[in-house]
Write a protein that holds these residues in place. Structure first.
Motif, PDB file in Angstrom:
ATOM      1  N   SER A 259       0.827  -1.211   0.000  1.00  0.00           N
ATOM      2  CA  SER A 259       0.000   0.000   0.000  1.00  0.00           C
ATOM      3  C   SER A 259       0.861   1.261   0.000  1.00  0.00           C
ATOM      4  CB  SER A 259      -0.937   0.004   1.209  1.00  0.00           C
ATOM      5  OG  SER A 259      -1.968  -0.960   1.052  1.00  0.00           O
ATOM      6  N   THR A 284      -6.626  -2.448  -0.150  1.00  0.00           N
ATOM      7  CA  THR A 284      -5.523  -1.498  -0.064  1.00  0.00           C
ATOM      8  C   THR A 284      -5.752  -0.588   1.137  1.00  0.00           C
ATOM      9  OG1 THR A 284      -5.234  -1.532  -2.462  1.00  0.00           O
ATOM     10  CG2 THR A 284      -4.329   0.352  -1.297  1.00  0.00           C
ATOM     11  N   SER A 285      -4.687  -0.186   1.793  1.00  0.00           N
ATOM     12  CA  SER A 285      -4.810   0.677   2.968  1.00  0.00           C
ATOM     13  C   SER A 285      -5.531   1.980   2.646  1.00  0.00           C
ATOM     14  CB  SER A 285      -3.430   1.007   3.530  1.00  0.00           C
ATOM     15  OG  SER A 285      -3.522   1.970   4.562  1.00  0.00           O
ATOM     16  N   GLU A 323      -2.231  -3.469  -6.218  1.00  0.00           N
ATOM     17  CA  GLU A 323      -2.867  -4.439  -5.331  1.00  0.00           C
ATOM     18  C   GLU A 323      -1.945  -4.745  -4.155  1.00  0.00           C
ATOM     19  OE1 GLU A 323      -5.735  -7.377  -6.829  1.00  0.00           O
ATOM     20  OE2 GLU A 323      -4.330  -7.537  -8.509  1.00  0.00           O
ATOM     21  N   HIS A 324      -2.556  -5.195  -3.060  1.00  0.00           N
ATOM     22  CA  HIS A 324      -1.819  -5.518  -1.844  1.00  0.00           C
ATOM     23  C   HIS A 324      -0.810  -6.633  -2.057  1.00  0.00           C
ATOM     24  CE1 HIS A 324      -4.638  -8.766  -2.071  1.00  0.00           C
ATOM     25  NE2 HIS A 324      -4.071  -9.384  -1.059  1.00  0.00           N
ATOM     26  N   SER A 369      -2.568  -2.392  10.206  1.00  0.00           N
ATOM     27  CA  SER A 369      -3.168  -3.420   9.353  1.00  0.00           C
ATOM     28  C   SER A 369      -2.970  -4.808   9.938  1.00  0.00           C
ATOM     29  CB  SER A 369      -2.550  -3.367   7.954  1.00  0.00           C
ATOM     30  OG  SER A 369      -2.975  -4.447   7.158  1.00  0.00           O
ATOM     31  N   ASN A 428      -9.111  -9.361   6.164  1.00  0.00           N
ATOM     32  CA  ASN A 428      -8.209  -8.212   6.217  1.00  0.00           C
ATOM     33  C   ASN A 428      -8.906  -7.119   7.009  1.00  0.00           C
ATOM     34  OD1 ASN A 428      -5.702  -8.393   4.129  1.00  0.00           O
ATOM     35  ND2 ASN A 428      -7.438  -9.591   3.376  1.00  0.00           N
TER      36      ASN A 428
END
Length: 456
Positions: A259, A284-285, A323-324, A369, A428
């Motif tokens: 992120s 994503t953050s 993307e993560h 996270s 998540n």
């Protein structure tokens, strides 16, 4: 081939399985035939990674294509983003033989249409799957030609043309190629006079003698982190087996979240094109989304998965997507993912700063996270429904773009989505502080375990 094996082999985004037990040369031949008929193209590009079974599979696929009267462009050894470059540069469909980050026993095929447009479930892979269970069609009247091309230098030049490297300050960079295709492409792309590259595992070896080429697993980047600290390096980079994903480590040997990379690259590109769209997947953050907005961009939220990200990028003409999982997509690279281009942006931004990478990305890490927590369940749909019921009227905003996402007034959120391939739910979560994050994560996990005795 049985329908069960075809279903196991042809997944949502690509073709992948044990080789040769599941993906053997006759199957590759049949897939080549089906892909030639699916695309209706006059010519198809083929590239491969360093796995032991890749040459034979690529050759069998090539024969299947040529027997339909379609010519083959053999691009040889390369990374997946090299195959995308060849597809975009020549305007032809492509097939990349790789199992990406999977262990040595696996192999696979990533398919794209001309211009690196992805082929996935709903855009052609379901037809490939069906073809594997049907009788082979007759050969065409003509036999397609085969020609070899060597475009790796052009690939490197194209990437150099997208990032200004003229003002680099001296940087020491440790690169872990994981015995994968970055061992071939990094020397071409990062061959800059101001960069000192410290190579790790650059030898192409599909048996992966040092570690799996999957930097998402912490154990596989432990040696890189240690080497960065030992060398006093400015940056560490790790690539997966087919080198389409890039992972960064700062000068302290600490991982830089994907992120944060999304935020960094988006800010760079939006400086030249304010108002442009940037696509991000929904886990994503929030910090990266805020940076996109602060940089004058329009964030576009996507389901997880490259085919969804690429489709939205094309729809919105987005300048960038991320993307993560370490996939980064660029409009100037046919909307395709290339870890090498992301690495160049990280290097250029670091070189332009007067401090270390940890300070550069500190402003992007605004939330705590959980990372991805996998929970095995017997009935994923029932478990997700139980979590949604548990929310009650507590003020959560809920959507179902990809599984269940719940966002709360304090900025915290969680996403719960099912795996495409196994009875697993992926959790998540993110929050402003560690205590709130732990409470939210544990609440979701407690509901899952109460609703699903088989969960573990």
């Amino acid at each position: 081939m049985t329908p069960e094996l075809a279903a196991r082999l042809v997944k949502a985004y690509d073709i992948r399985g044990l080789s040769p037990q599941e993906l053997d040369e006759p199957a590759a031949h049949r897939i080549g035939t089906a892909f030639a008929r699916l695309t209706g193209a006059r010519e198809i590009a083929v590239a491969r990674d360093m796995r032991d079974t890749s040459p034979g599979l690529a050759a069998a696929f090539t024969e299947g294509v040529r027997e339909q009267g379609v010519a083959v462009v053999d691009a040889g050894l390369g990374s997946t983003d090299y195959l995308y470059f060849v597809s975009g540069r020549l305007g032809v469909p492509g097939a990349m033989f790789t199992a990406s980050h999977n262990p040595a026993a696996y192999n696979g095929i990533k398919l794209c249409r001309a211009g690196a447009v992805p082929v996935g479930e709903g855009s052609g892979l379901e037809l490939i799957r069906a073809a594997l269970t049907e009788p082979a069609p007759p050969r065409g009247g003509l036999y397609g030609a085969r020609r070899e091309v060597a475009l790796l230098d052009e690939y490197a030049a194209h990437l150099h043309g997208l990032v200004d490297l003229s003002a680099l300050r001296p940087l020491r960079i440790v690169v872990d190629a994981g015995n994968g295709m970055a061992g071939l492409t990094v020397p071409l792309v990062l061959n800059q006079p101001q960069l000192t590259i410290v190579p790790m595992y650059f030898e192409l070896d599909g048996t992966f003698p040092n570690h799996e080429a999957d930097p998402l697993k912490p154990a596989n980047v432990a040696a890189l982190k240690e080497r960065v600290r030992a060398e006093g390096a400015d940056l560490g980079l790790a690539f997966d087996g087919d080198a389409d994903r890039c992972f960064a480590v700062d000068e302290r040997g600490e991982a830089v979240p994907a992120s944060s990379v999304i935020a960094l690259v988006a800010a760079r590109l939006l400086a030249d094109e304010p108002g442009a769209a940037v696509v991000h997947n929904l886990i994503t953050s929030l910090g990266a989304v805020e940076v996109i907005e602060e940089s004058g961009g329009k964030p576009v939220r996507s389901r997880v998965g490259h085919s969804f990200v690429k489709a939205l990028m094309a729809e919105h003409q987005a300048v960038f997507g991320g993307e993560h999982s370490g996939h980064y997509y660029f409009r100037d690279f046919w909307f395709a993912d290339t870890g090498m281009l992301a690495a160049l942006h990280i290097i250029a931004e670091l070189a332009a700063s007067d401090g270390p990478l940890s300070r550069l990305v500190a402003g992007y890490r605004r939330y705590q996270s959980s990372g991805e927590v996998n929970v095995t369940v017997a009935d994923p749909s029932a478990a997700v429904a139980a979590v949604e019921r548990s929310l009650g009227d507590g003020g959560a905003r809920v959507d179902h773009l990809d599984g269940l996402t719940a966002s709360f007034p304090d900025g915290s959120w969680f996403n719960l989505r099912a795996s495409n391939t196994e009875p697993v739910l992926r959790v998540n979560a993110e929050a402003g502080d560690a205590a709130t994050l732990a409470a939210l994560r544990d609440q979701v996990l407690a509901v899952l375990r109460a609703a699903e005795p088989a969960a573990g």
